[in-house]
Design a protein around this motif. Structure first.
Motif, PDB file in Angstrom:
ATOM      1  N   THR A   3      -4.790  87.065  45.583  1.00 56.00           N
ATOM      2  CA  THR A   3      -6.184  87.494  45.590  1.00 56.00           C
ATOM      3  C   THR A   3      -6.970  86.511  46.433  1.00 56.00           C
ATOM      4  N   ALA A  28      -4.406  85.037  41.552  1.00 55.41           N
ATOM      5  CA  ALA A  28      -3.495  85.926  40.849  1.00 55.41           C
ATOM      6  C   ALA A  28      -2.137  85.278  40.616  1.00 55.41           C
ATOM      7  N   GLY A 149      -5.422  83.651  35.431  1.00 54.82           N
ATOM      8  CA  GLY A 149      -5.210  84.492  36.600  1.00 54.82           C
ATOM      9  C   GLY A 149      -4.017  85.413  36.512  1.00 54.82           C
ATOM     10  N   GLU A 151      -2.470  88.553  36.251  1.00 55.17           N
ATOM     11  CA  GLU A 151      -2.789  89.977  36.312  1.00 55.17           C
ATOM     12  C   GLU A 151      -1.603  90.837  35.910  1.00 55.17           C
ATOM     13  N   PRO A 185      -4.219  93.287  31.987  1.00 57.28           N
ATOM     14  CA  PRO A 185      -3.130  92.953  32.902  1.00 57.28           C
ATOM     15  C   PRO A 185      -2.045  94.023  32.800  1.00 57.28           C
TER      16      PRO A 185
END
Length: 356
Positions: A3, A28, A149, A151, A185
């Motif tokens: 990201t 990410a 972070g 995801e 997520p």
């Protein structure tokens, strides 16, 4: 899988081209959660009552109607059982760290898996562990990974054989957390892994090492699994079949004859008929048949816990010795053995396919 962010604060940043007041976003990553059953925070009455109350109120564990079960649980079982369970936990408690062995071992497994995955993927993977009951909770760990972070998350229930009261309830709890998150997520749940070659290798290695270190070879290896009501098998839960197959695959790995190894089940609770034979009764019968030396292994447990350290090594051991047996050998769970960590890492790598 990256990201684009601009540095704003340690570990986080503003999304490129985002407004200046946009909340910071972490780069990410992929998370891995090792999920185990759970542990009380302490051995006192109220700690045990909280833990047992959560555990025995889980519909996956006891699926009776609330009107029938909860009065019995709250007024009778939770008035008495915390004392006996607390005594059992106290006999195995890790006094140095003031925690249960299950917590100590699961943390050690997590640290070793972290090292193995970081050698492969660097900082792109964050590894953590949670408990279905007690702490650290599933909810807190998934939220913590998301804040870092993650995801995408691989959720790994540490149960080689699938069972509704184990694997399914662990997954249920993870999904309950997802239901409350604004930004969910992506999540992958790890299936039963009792057939995985590296798991079977580690299991067989653990038996060989103990057998090689004993003065006399055990006459019988008892593979003792946590039991379930017979009704669960009839209703489609594959756990009993997975256990039977685990024993067969272990027998083949060890080159044992059929009569050298047997499947049994422990920890019966409640009035229903459970799958059998019951380990505590079976080992006594072996002694009465003239067997002087047996070994017991617990292939359903990834970590030693109260069911192995107290129930097997005390109650089941006593049953065998009091019936005339002479030598009882317990083969520890795989815990944080290197070959077990290698197996867990291989399983995780497979689930990371397409993500990293």
């Amino acid at each position: 899988m990256t990201t684009s962010v601009e540095k704003d604060q340690p570990g986080k940043g503003r999304l490129a081209h985002a407004a200046s007041d946009h909340p910071p976003v972490a780069p990410a990553k992929v998370g891995v959660v090792l999920a185990n059953l759970g542990t009380p925070d302490a051995t006192d009455y109220w700690s045990m009552r909280r833990y047992l109350g959560e555990f025995l109120s889980d519909k996956r564990v006891v699926d009776y109607a609330d009107w029938k079960w909860q009065p019995l649980l709250q007024l009778v079982i939770l008035s008495k059982r915390p004392f006996s369970s607390g005594k059992a936990y106290k006999s195995i408690w890790n006094m140095e760290n003031n925690e249960s062995p299950l917590l100590t071992i699961t943390r050690a497994q997590t640290e070793k898996v972290t090292t193995a995955l970081h050698e492969l993927y660097g900082d792109n993977v964050v590894v953590d562990f949670c408990m279905r009951y007690g702490n650290p909770s599933t909810d807190s760990v998934i939220r913590r990974l998301q804040a870092q972070g993650c995801e995408k998350i691989v959720f790994f229930p540490l149960y080689p054989q699938y069972g509704s009261p184990t694997t399914a309830t662990a997954n249920d709890q993870a999904f309950r957390t997802l239901m409350k998150l604004k930004w969910q997520p992506s999540i992958r749940t790890v299936p039963a892994y009792f057939e995985h070659p590296e798991y079977l290798t580690a299991l067989a290695n653990s038996v060989r090492e103990v057998y090689d270190d004993t003065a006399s070879r055990p006459e019988k290896l008892v593979a003792s699994y946590h039991g379930v009501p017979q009704r669960y098998l009839m209703e489609g839960d594959p756990y009993h079949c997975h256990c039977q197959k685990t024993t067969r695959l272990l027998k083949e790995r060890l080159g044992m004859a059929d009569e050298e190894i047997v499947t049994a089940f422990q920890s019966k609770f409640g009035p229903e008929k459970w799958v059998g034979p019951a380990t505590v009764d079976y080992v006594a019968e072996l002694a009465r048949q003239g067997k002087k030396h047996i070994a017991v292994i617990s292939p359903a447990f990834a970590s030693d816990c109260v069911e192995t350290l107290e129930e097997i090594q005390e109650e089941i051991r006593d049953s065998f010795l009091e019936a005339g047996g002479e030598t009882f050998t317990y083969i520890p769970c795989l815990n944080d053995r290197d070959d077990h960590i290698a197996a867990l890492t291989a399983i995780i790598r497979n689930e990371l396919g397409g993500w990293l």
